[in-house]
Scaffold this motif. Structure first.
Motif, PDB file in Angstrom:
ATOM      1  N   TYR A   1      -1.292   8.346  -8.044  1.00 27.51           N
ATOM      2  CA  TYR A   1      -1.504   7.658  -6.781  1.00 27.51           C
ATOM      3  C   TYR A   1      -1.833   6.196  -7.071  1.00 27.51           C
ATOM      4  CZ  TYR A   1      -1.725  12.429  -5.084  1.00 27.51           C
ATOM      5  OH  TYR A   1      -1.415  13.738  -4.790  1.00 27.51           O
TER       6      TYR A   1
ATOM      7  N   GLU B   1      -5.942   0.550   0.367  1.00 30.49           N
ATOM      8  CA  GLU B   1      -4.971   1.556   0.800  1.00 30.49           C
ATOM      9  C   GLU B   1      -4.649   2.467  -0.378  1.00 30.49           C
ATOM     10  OE1 GLU B   1      -2.436  -1.124   4.036  1.00 30.49           O
ATOM     11  OE2 GLU B   1      -1.696  -0.895   1.978  1.00 30.49           O
ATOM     12  N   VAL B   2      -4.232   3.701  -0.059  1.00 26.57           N
ATOM     13  CA  VAL B   2      -3.805   4.647  -1.088  1.00 26.57           C
ATOM     14  C   VAL B   2      -2.378   5.086  -0.788  1.00 26.57           C
ATOM     15  CG1 VAL B   2      -4.256   6.853  -2.231  1.00 26.57           C
ATOM     16  CG2 VAL B   2      -6.172   5.460  -1.429  1.00 26.57           C
ATOM     17  N   TYR B   3      -1.531   5.069  -1.829  1.00 27.89           N
ATOM     18  CA  TYR B   3      -0.122   5.462  -1.716  1.00 27.89           C
ATOM     19  C   TYR B   3       0.173   6.599  -2.695  1.00 27.89           C
ATOM     20  CZ  TYR B   3       0.597   1.036   0.764  1.00 27.89           C
ATOM     21  OH  TYR B   3       0.538   0.013   1.662  1.00 27.89           O
ATOM     22  N   ASP B   4       1.153   7.430  -2.333  1.00 30.51           N
ATOM     23  CA  ASP B   4       1.591   8.440  -3.284  1.00 30.51           C
ATOM     24  C   ASP B   4       2.674   7.863  -4.191  1.00 30.51           C
ATOM     25  OD1 ASP B   4       3.993   8.463  -1.862  1.00 30.51           O
ATOM     26  OD2 ASP B   4       3.619  10.411  -0.908  1.00 30.51           O
TER      27      ASP B   4
ATOM     28  N   ARG C   1      -3.046  -3.760  -7.562  1.00 31.19           N
ATOM     29  CA  ARG C   1      -2.736  -2.334  -7.450  1.00 31.19           C
ATOM     30  C   ARG C   1      -3.131  -1.608  -8.734  1.00 31.19           C
ATOM     31  NH1 ARG C   1       1.912  -1.356  -3.224  1.00 31.19           N
ATOM     32  NH2 ARG C   1       2.102  -3.416  -2.282  1.00 31.19           N
TER      33      ARG C   1
ATOM     34  N   ARG D   1      -4.213   0.008  -3.451  1.00 27.40           N
ATOM     35  CA  ARG D   1      -3.889  -1.397  -3.202  1.00 27.40           C
ATOM     36  C   ARG D   1      -5.119  -2.098  -2.642  1.00 27.40           C
ATOM     37  NH1 ARG D   1      -0.597  -3.608   1.898  1.00 27.40           N
ATOM     38  NH2 ARG D   1      -0.219  -5.783   1.264  1.00 27.40           N
TER      39      ARG D   1
ATOM     40  N   VAL E   1      -6.049   4.325   4.551  1.00 31.11           N
ATOM     41  CA  VAL E   1      -6.383   2.904   4.597  1.00 31.11           C
ATOM     42  C   VAL E   1      -7.783   2.747   5.176  1.00 31.11           C
ATOM     43  CG1 VAL E   1      -5.329   2.638   6.885  1.00 31.11           C
ATOM     44  CG2 VAL E   1      -5.672   0.618   5.445  1.00 31.11           C
TER      45      VAL E   1
ATOM     46  N   SER F   1       3.734  -1.831  -7.022  1.00 35.74           N
ATOM     47  CA  SER F   1       3.460  -0.478  -7.513  1.00 35.74           C
ATOM     48  C   SER F   1       4.027  -0.267  -8.909  1.00 35.74           C
ATOM     49  CB  SER F   1       4.039   0.553  -6.537  1.00 35.74           C
ATOM     50  OG  SER F   1       3.333   0.514  -5.313  1.00 35.74           O
TER      51      SER F   1
ATOM     52  N   GLY G   1       5.584   5.992  -2.636  1.00 35.46           N
ATOM     53  CA  GLY G   1       5.323   4.781  -1.862  1.00 35.46           C
ATOM     54  C   GLY G   1       4.852   5.026  -0.443  1.00 35.46           C
ATOM     55  N   LYS G   2       4.536   6.280  -0.092  1.00 34.23           N
ATOM     56  CA  LYS G   2       4.043   6.585   1.256  1.00 34.23           C
ATOM     57  C   LYS G   2       2.544   6.293   1.328  1.00 34.23           C
ATOM     58  CE  LYS G   2       3.488  10.357   4.579  1.00 34.23           C
ATOM     59  NZ  LYS G   2       3.685  11.812   4.832  1.00 34.23           N
ATOM     60  N   ARG G   3       2.160   5.552   2.359  1.00 31.40           N
ATOM     61  CA  ARG G   3       0.743   5.271   2.523  1.00 31.40           C
ATOM     62  C   ARG G   3       0.027   6.501   3.056  1.00 31.40           C
ATOM     63  NH1 ARG G   3      -1.649   0.533   6.383  1.00 31.40           N
ATOM     64  NH2 ARG G   3      -1.388   2.178   7.948  1.00 31.40           N
TER      65      ARG G   3
END
Length: 273
Positions: A212, A180-183, A151, A215, A191, A127, A186-188
């Motif tokens: 955001y 996948e998408v994370y904020d 990423r 991945r 997906v 990230s 680092g919270k998923r």
């Protein structure tokens, strides 16, 4: 037959057999040239794209042949192909083949799109190293080896709907893509590993203003030069399917469009010539 064998003897029989075998080999056709990858696997209408190709029996390549006749190809001094896509070429998938000393190759898929086009750049495995990209863009990438992942960081406003779609199977690629998408912490958040066949898609509604990370990786963490993909981040109108799926030639028809970020009145009038 016995008399013939006595007269000719074993050397003559072997000579005849060898002649038959050599004749069979000479008449056997050589394998056709095979086009394995085209990278990037697409381009924007109204632009020129430099393509690199791989495959087998691609000796003496002179040009690429597209199923749309208005796409123009030029071989440059680096041994790559400069492909010019006129703005009038409709968006969609087209066949492309390589032409060389051994003839015309098998086809691969090439996509003509409308979004801005970018190439993935390494390193982007974490990230902190994520490649900054804009919404309303297409990223052409490759999972180059086992365990590789890519990423990309984008910004969105609260409530903004971004359709994140990864094409790989539809490009004849080996990649079994997962996205996948994370904020920013680092919270998923989302997906997906299959929407259009095994190609994934996420409809992402941003929960807050901010950045955001998307991945991209292979389901079994494999990778190679053949693991290519096209990743769309699109906040504009995006059609998934239409009803009816076809119209009659020479008539004006009303078609309902279904997808994301479409107007409430999602009806289109189509005049088919």
């Amino acid at each position: 037959m016995k008399h013939w064998r006595r007269q000719c003897g074993r050397p003559a029989i072997l000579a005849v057999a060898l002649s038959i075998c050599l004749g069979g080999i000479a008449s056997t056709a050589l394998p056709n040239p095979v086009l394995k990858t085209v990278f990037p696997a697409g381009g924007r209408a109204g632009s020129t794209v430099e393509l690199a190709v791989t495959g087998s029996r691609l000796d003496g390549l002179t040009t690429l042949v597209f199923s749309h006749p208005e796409i123009v190809v030029k071989l440059n001094e680096k041994g790559r192909f400069e492909v010019t896509i006129p703005a009038a070429v409709p968006t969609g998938q087209y066949d492309v083949r390589a032409l060389g000393r051994n003839g015309l190759s098998s086809p691969r898929t090439f996509v003509v799109g409308t979004l801005a086009e970018f190439i993935e750049t390494e390193p982007n495995n974490t990230s902190s190293d994520a490649q900054d990209v804009a919404v309303n863009a297409t990223i052409n990438g490759r999972i180059g080896k086992g365990g590789d992942e890519d990423r990309f960081r984008f910004s969105a406003k609260k409530g903004q709907r971004v359709v994140i779609e990864c094409a790989a199977e539809r490009l004849d690629a080996r990649l079994r893509a997962v996205i996948e998408v994370y904020d920013a912490k680092g919270k998923r958040l989302a997906v997906n590993r299959g929407f259009f066949g095994i190609d994934p898609l996420i409809v992402f509604d941003a929960p807050a203003d901010g950045s955001y990370v998307v991945r991209v990786f292979d389901l079994v963490y494999s990778g190679s030069a053949d693991h290519i993909y096209r990743l769309d981040l699109d906040s504009g109108p995006r059609v998934a399917f239409a009803v009816p799926p076809m119209v009659q030639t020479g008539r004006t028809s009303r078609v309902a469009l279904y997808g994301w970020n479409l107007p409430r009145q999602n009806l289109a009038t189509i005049e088919s010539g």
